[in-house]
Design a protein around this motif. Structure first.
Motif, PDB file in Angstrom:
ATOM      1  N   ALA A 159       1.812   4.493  -6.670  1.00 50.34           N
ATOM      2  CA  ALA A 159       0.910   4.846  -5.566  1.00 50.34           C
ATOM      3  C   ALA A 159      -0.407   4.092  -5.724  1.00 50.34           C
ATOM      4  O   ALA A 159      -0.952   4.018  -6.824  1.00 50.34           O
ATOM      5  CB  ALA A 159       0.658   6.353  -5.540  1.00 50.34           C
ATOM      6  N   THR A 160      -0.903   3.540  -4.618  1.00 51.77           N
ATOM      7  CA  THR A 160      -2.183   2.832  -4.650  1.00 51.77           C
ATOM      8  C   THR A 160      -3.324   3.749  -4.210  1.00 51.77           C
ATOM      9  O   THR A 160      -4.485   3.500  -4.516  1.00 51.77           O
ATOM     10  CB  THR A 160      -2.156   1.605  -3.723  1.00 51.77           C
ATOM     11  N   ASP A 161      -2.991   4.789  -3.449  1.00 49.98           N
ATOM     12  CA  ASP A 161      -4.002   5.717  -2.941  1.00 49.98           C
ATOM     13  C   ASP A 161      -3.423   7.126  -2.975  1.00 49.98           C
ATOM     14  O   ASP A 161      -2.219   7.311  -2.788  1.00 49.98           O
ATOM     15  CB  ASP A 161      -4.371   5.388  -1.483  1.00 49.98           C
ATOM     16  N   ILE A 162      -4.320   8.081  -3.184  1.00 49.93           N
ATOM     17  CA  ILE A 162      -3.919   9.487  -3.141  1.00 49.93           C
ATOM     18  C   ILE A 162      -4.731  10.165  -2.040  1.00 49.93           C
ATOM     19  O   ILE A 162      -5.951   9.982  -1.970  1.00 49.93           O
ATOM     20  CB  ILE A 162      -4.237  10.196  -4.486  1.00 49.93           C
ATOM     21  N   VAL A 163      -4.063  10.930  -1.196  1.00 49.29           N
ATOM     22  CA  VAL A 163      -4.768  11.733  -0.198  1.00 49.29           C
ATOM     23  C   VAL A 163      -4.474  13.198  -0.494  1.00 49.29           C
ATOM     24  O   VAL A 163      -3.318  13.636  -0.419  1.00 49.29           O
ATOM     25  CB  VAL A 163      -4.327  11.358   1.236  1.00 49.29           C
ATOM     26  N   ALA A 164      -5.524  13.933  -0.850  1.00 50.01           N
ATOM     27  CA  ALA A 164      -5.339  15.342  -1.219  1.00 50.01           C
ATOM     28  C   ALA A 164      -5.424  16.241   0.011  1.00 50.01           C
ATOM     29  O   ALA A 164      -4.897  17.351   0.014  1.00 50.01           O
ATOM     30  CB  ALA A 164      -6.389  15.750  -2.244  1.00 50.01           C
ATOM     31  N   GLU A 165      -6.055  15.746   1.068  1.00 55.18           N
ATOM     32  CA  GLU A 165      -6.225  16.568   2.269  1.00 55.18           C
ATOM     33  C   GLU A 165      -4.886  16.756   2.994  1.00 55.18           C
ATOM     34  O   GLU A 165      -3.992  15.917   2.892  1.00 55.18           O
ATOM     35  CB  GLU A 165      -7.230  15.911   3.236  1.00 55.18           C
ATOM     36  N   ARG A 166      -4.810  17.839   3.749  1.00 53.78           N
ATOM     37  CA  ARG A 166      -3.639  18.073   4.585  1.00 53.78           C
ATOM     38  C   ARG A 166      -4.049  18.276   6.031  1.00 53.78           C
ATOM     39  O   ARG A 166      -5.233  18.291   6.349  1.00 53.78           O
ATOM     40  CB  ARG A 166      -2.897  19.325   4.122  1.00 53.78           C
TER      41      ARG A 166
ATOM     42  N   ARG B 189       0.871  -1.179   0.000  1.00 50.84           N
ATOM     43  CA  ARG B 189       0.000   0.000   0.000  1.00 50.84           C
ATOM     44  C   ARG B 189       0.899   1.217   0.000  1.00 50.84           C
ATOM     45  O   ARG B 189       1.763   1.333   0.877  1.00 50.84           O
ATOM     46  CB  ARG B 189      -0.815  -0.032   1.301  1.00 50.84           C
ATOM     47  N   ILE B 190       0.727   2.105  -0.978  1.00 44.44           N
ATOM     48  CA  ILE B 190       1.533   3.325  -1.045  1.00 44.44           C
ATOM     49  C   ILE B 190       0.585   4.505  -1.180  1.00 44.44           C
ATOM     50  O   ILE B 190      -0.072   4.681  -2.213  1.00 44.44           O
ATOM     51  CB  ILE B 190       2.521   3.294  -2.235  1.00 44.44           C
ATOM     52  N   ILE B 191       0.496   5.273  -0.108  1.00 43.86           N
ATOM     53  CA  ILE B 191      -0.426   6.405  -0.066  1.00 43.86           C
ATOM     54  C   ILE B 191       0.374   7.683  -0.302  1.00 43.86           C
ATOM     55  O   ILE B 191       1.230   8.043   0.502  1.00 43.86           O
ATOM     56  CB  ILE B 191      -1.136   6.481   1.303  1.00 43.86           C
ATOM     57  N   ALA B 192       0.105   8.339  -1.431  1.00 46.55           N
ATOM     58  CA  ALA B 192       0.805   9.583  -1.755  1.00 46.55           C
ATOM     59  C   ALA B 192      -0.068  10.761  -1.350  1.00 46.55           C
ATOM     60  O   ALA B 192      -1.243  10.813  -1.695  1.00 46.55           O
ATOM     61  CB  ALA B 192       1.125   9.642  -3.243  1.00 46.55           C
ATOM     62  N   MET B 193       0.516  11.687  -0.598  1.00 42.47           N
ATOM     63  CA  MET B 193      -0.225  12.886  -0.210  1.00 42.47           C
ATOM     64  C   MET B 193       0.073  13.961  -1.252  1.00 42.47           C
ATOM     65  O   MET B 193       1.203  14.438  -1.358  1.00 42.47           O
ATOM     66  CB  MET B 193       0.175  13.321   1.193  1.00 42.47           C
ATOM     67  N   SER B 194      -0.942  14.332  -2.038  1.00 43.08           N
ATOM     68  CA  SER B 194      -0.723  15.278  -3.140  1.00 43.08           C
ATOM     69  C   SER B 194      -2.018  15.977  -3.499  1.00 43.08           C
ATOM     70  O   SER B 194      -3.079  15.351  -3.534  1.00 43.08           O
ATOM     71  CB  SER B 194      -0.200  14.531  -4.370  1.00 43.08           C
ATOM     72  N   ARG B 195      -1.903  17.262  -3.778  1.00 46.79           N
ATOM     73  CA  ARG B 195      -3.087  18.025  -4.171  1.00 46.79           C
ATOM     74  C   ARG B 195      -3.079  18.395  -5.646  1.00 46.79           C
ATOM     75  O   ARG B 195      -3.975  19.065  -6.121  1.00 46.79           O
ATOM     76  CB  ARG B 195      -3.171  19.317  -3.358  1.00 46.79           C
ATOM     77  N   HIS B 196      -2.029  18.014  -6.370  1.00 44.51           N
ATOM     78  CA  HIS B 196      -1.867  18.476  -7.754  1.00 44.51           C
ATOM     79  C   HIS B 196      -2.121  17.331  -8.723  1.00 44.51           C
ATOM     80  O   HIS B 196      -1.447  16.291  -8.646  1.00 44.51           O
ATOM     81  CB  HIS B 196      -0.450  19.002  -7.961  1.00 44.51           C
TER      82      HIS B 196
ATOM     83  N   GLU C 218      -5.080  18.059   9.804  1.00 46.89           N
ATOM     84  CA  GLU C 218      -5.883  17.065  10.527  1.00 46.89           C
ATOM     85  C   GLU C 218      -6.742  16.218   9.595  1.00 46.89           C
ATOM     86  O   GLU C 218      -6.939  15.029   9.831  1.00 46.89           O
ATOM     87  CB  GLU C 218      -6.776  17.751  11.565  1.00 46.89           C
ATOM     88  N   ASP C 219      -7.253  16.855   8.545  1.00 46.08           N
ATOM     89  CA  ASP C 219      -8.068  16.097   7.592  1.00 46.08           C
ATOM     90  C   ASP C 219      -7.216  15.032   6.896  1.00 46.08           C
ATOM     91  O   ASP C 219      -7.683  13.918   6.641  1.00 46.08           O
ATOM     92  CB  ASP C 219      -8.669  17.027   6.528  1.00 46.08           C
ATOM     93  N   GLY C 220      -5.990  15.403   6.583  1.00 42.21           N
ATOM     94  CA  GLY C 220      -5.083  14.444   5.952  1.00 42.21           C
ATOM     95  C   GLY C 220      -4.812  13.264   6.879  1.00 42.21           C
ATOM     96  O   GLY C 220      -4.840  12.104   6.458  1.00 42.21           O
ATOM     97  N   VAL C 221      -4.587  13.566   8.152  1.00 42.35           N
ATOM     98  CA  VAL C 221      -4.336  12.500   9.130  1.00 42.35           C
ATOM     99  C   VAL C 221      -5.558  11.596   9.246  1.00 42.35           C
ATOM    100  O   VAL C 221      -5.435  10.362   9.267  1.00 42.35           O
ATOM    101  CB  VAL C 221      -3.964  13.099  10.509  1.00 42.35           C
ATOM    102  N   SER C 222      -6.744  12.201   9.280  1.00 45.83           N
ATOM    103  CA  SER C 222      -7.977  11.401   9.384  1.00 45.83           C
ATOM    104  C   SER C 222      -8.118  10.454   8.197  1.00 45.83           C
ATOM    105  O   SER C 222      -8.488   9.287   8.368  1.00 45.83           O
ATOM    106  CB  SER C 222      -9.212  12.308   9.422  1.00 45.83           C
ATOM    107  N   ARG C 223      -7.808  10.956   7.002  1.00 43.84           N
ATOM    108  CA  ARG C 223      -7.910  10.115   5.799  1.00 43.84           C
ATOM    109  C   ARG C 223      -6.946   8.936   5.887  1.00 43.84           C
ATOM    110  O   ARG C 223      -7.290   7.797   5.560  1.00 43.84           O
ATOM    111  CB  ARG C 223      -7.611  10.921   4.531  1.00 43.84           C
ATOM    112  N   ILE C 224      -5.717   9.217   6.330  1.00 38.85           N
ATOM    113  CA  ILE C 224      -4.716   8.149   6.444  1.00 38.85           C
ATOM    114  C   ILE C 224      -5.197   7.112   7.466  1.00 38.85           C
ATOM    115  O   ILE C 224      -5.092   5.899   7.247  1.00 38.85           O
ATOM    116  CB  ILE C 224      -3.335   8.710   6.896  1.00 38.85           C
TER     117      ILE C 224
END
Lengths: 338, 338
Positions: free
Chosen positions: B208-215, B189-196, B217-223
């Motif tokens: 990357a298997t997942d993208i998290v656009a949030e940063r 599982r490779i979660i990339a944090m990116s908004r672009h 606290e929201d980013g942490v919640s998503r992870i």
């Protein structure tokens, strides 16, 4: 019953308190075989941690189970048990990953400087022996509960391996247990930093190959001399002050690992210093539960004698003198007869 | 020759400078096949690092050896070579321990945004291919010199293994290379944090298997949602700001490991936060030399295409636009034709 209560910094008393009761169906009540004073008990005693209300002290324990709650499945009255200062369910993802000290249900033990104590999450926390062990092993089994488990974790977190070169910063009881742990894990060179003759002696008994009495820059120079200018691959930080962390960082080689178990007080790390120093670091409250079965076995087989770290034994009624002796560094670690 | 000089923050020029010469008998001169702009070049460009005097920029390089000093033994003119941005003798104890970026003789490369460059400690630093590789592999081999080597180190330091769950903080070129590295190391599982969008796309191409656009606290919640409430076992910190470190610390599980390769700027860590969080951490300038032979092989076998990270190619004369495009995040990474 008579038990230990810290009223305010410097004011520790042995006084009448209520006997513990089962509060939740996962609790157990144990009759302690002995208790002891921890270096971390000195933080509030010295006023370096707030004391907002009277605190029942003590979090290291072993003894006989006298009662269990309705949902306790694996622990039975009559068993001799040892538990960690961190209470854990031993089944959540963090526990299964070996970090029981970050258990989703984690609580910290208290009230163990007493004849009886309540242990929450009994099934997850307590490990029973197959028979009630002989009395002479009680100090060793008591040590497993925190001071040995914590020193062991320091060595584990510092990635001590067969043939490692290890520096132990701190000659308190945990540091001395770190020396013992490093020896058991096969370290070739164990350098104990200590200025006190009695502690140096015990460090040597536990396996230290070298003693460095110097501190600060002189201490770092000595370590560099002893390691061919390189530094140590594994450093155990067993104090928790800014000075001891400086020492640990300066004594370890780039790519080396610092295992830190002294609760940091007034410590912060500059990002660029850590970055360019290239030190691997892992610390925290020790997940003693991970190590309990193995460490209890080593004690029961008389392979290790961690109880030697207790150099003063007092009846519980004299707990005031016990805290004073540790505060003044007259005693390494005090065992309390309960 | 024409080369890149940073005069003061925001003032980068392509101007006439002297050609490099052998200064020490362990030097080599190389004719660069290409050069590029690094995210770390933006720190002084943005004035976040002092610029006391005009600086010859560029520390990523590959190309043909044109001259070697009298004491160079293993590198010969005519060879195609790749080297790390950290120059190292590859023989001191730190190098032999795999931490060439802490070499006793360490220097940092400079002046590689130019047609020719001097490489100190040539025998220790440079790795030659058996033949001159085809031109289409030059971007990939150039990437190995720093951006891939650094992303690889982040994954290595974060202890990525077969089956790991990985979070990559930062969608800059290094973060994207961290995704590629984690994929090669077998992460599940490779979660990339990116908004672009363009960076998300490239992250997916790299594994990357997942993208998290949030940063935040929201980013942490998503992870946490994506990891069953647990957090990731390995986190790659590829930015270097207080916010990105907060993210990295909050996204990793207790006992998990953070590999950090973004040079920390204005970052400090509270001791008790690290302690009770129980995060293992290792960072620093990447010891790219350790990984060079393996990474060059993967490129030469066309197993990986790290050169895809260059999304803008410019002639050296247009370096000003190159810095501007990266500063404004219009380009992920700029390759310079020299």
């Amino acid at each position: 019953m008579l038990a230990t209560v810290l009223h305010k910094p410097g004011d520790i008393r042995c006084e009448e308190v209520a006997e513990p009761k089962i509060l939740r169906p996962t609790d157990a009540i144990i009759k302690l075989s002995a208790s002891c004073i921890c270096g971390s008990d000195l933080w509030p005693y010295r006023g370096l941690q707030p004391v907002d209300a009277p605190q029942h002290m003590g979090h290291e324990y072993c003894g006989l189970v006298v009662e269990v709650g309705a949902e306790v499945r694996t622990i039975r009255p009559g068993q001799f048990v040892v538990g960690s200062f961190c209470l854990s369910d031993n089944s959540c993802p963090h526990c299964r990953f070996g970090f029981q000290s970050s258990c989703e249900q984690r609580e910290f033990m208290s009230g163990a400087q007493a004849p009886y104590a309540r242990v929450a999450l009994a099934d997850g926390t307590l490990v029973a022996t197959s028979e009630v062990p002989p009395a002479e092993l009680v100090p060793d089994l008591l040590a497993v509960s925190d001071v040995l488990g914590t020193g062991w974790y320091a060595a584990d977190a510092a990635e001590v391996r067969q043939g490692s070169t290890v520096v132990v910063v701190g000659d308190g009881a945990v540091g001395l247990m770190g020396v013992l742990a490093a020896k058991e894990m096969g370290a070739e060179r164990i350098i104990a930093m200590s200025r006190h003759a009695s502690r140096q002696q015990l460090a040597r008994e536990f396996g230290a190959t070298d003693i460095v009495a110097e501190r600060g820059e002189d201490g770092v120079s000595r370590i560099k001399e002893l390691t061919g200018g390189v530094g140590a691959g594994s450093v155990l930080e067993c104090v928790g002050t800014a000075e001891s962390f400086d020492q640990a960082l300066a004594c370890s080689r780039p790519g080396g690992t610092i295992g830190y178990v002294g609760v940091p007080h007034g410590v912060s790390f500059d990002g660029q210093r850590l970055f360019f120093g290239q030190k691997r670091m892992l610390g925290g409250p020790a997940p003693v539960r991970r190590f309990l079965p193995d460490l209890m076995d080593r004690v029961l087989q008389s392979r290790i004698k961690p109880g030697k770290v207790f150099d003063l034994r007092l009846p519980l009624a004299e707990v005031t003198e016990g805290y004073r002796a540790m505060d003044e560094r007259r005693a390494i670690k005090v065992m309390l007869e309960v």
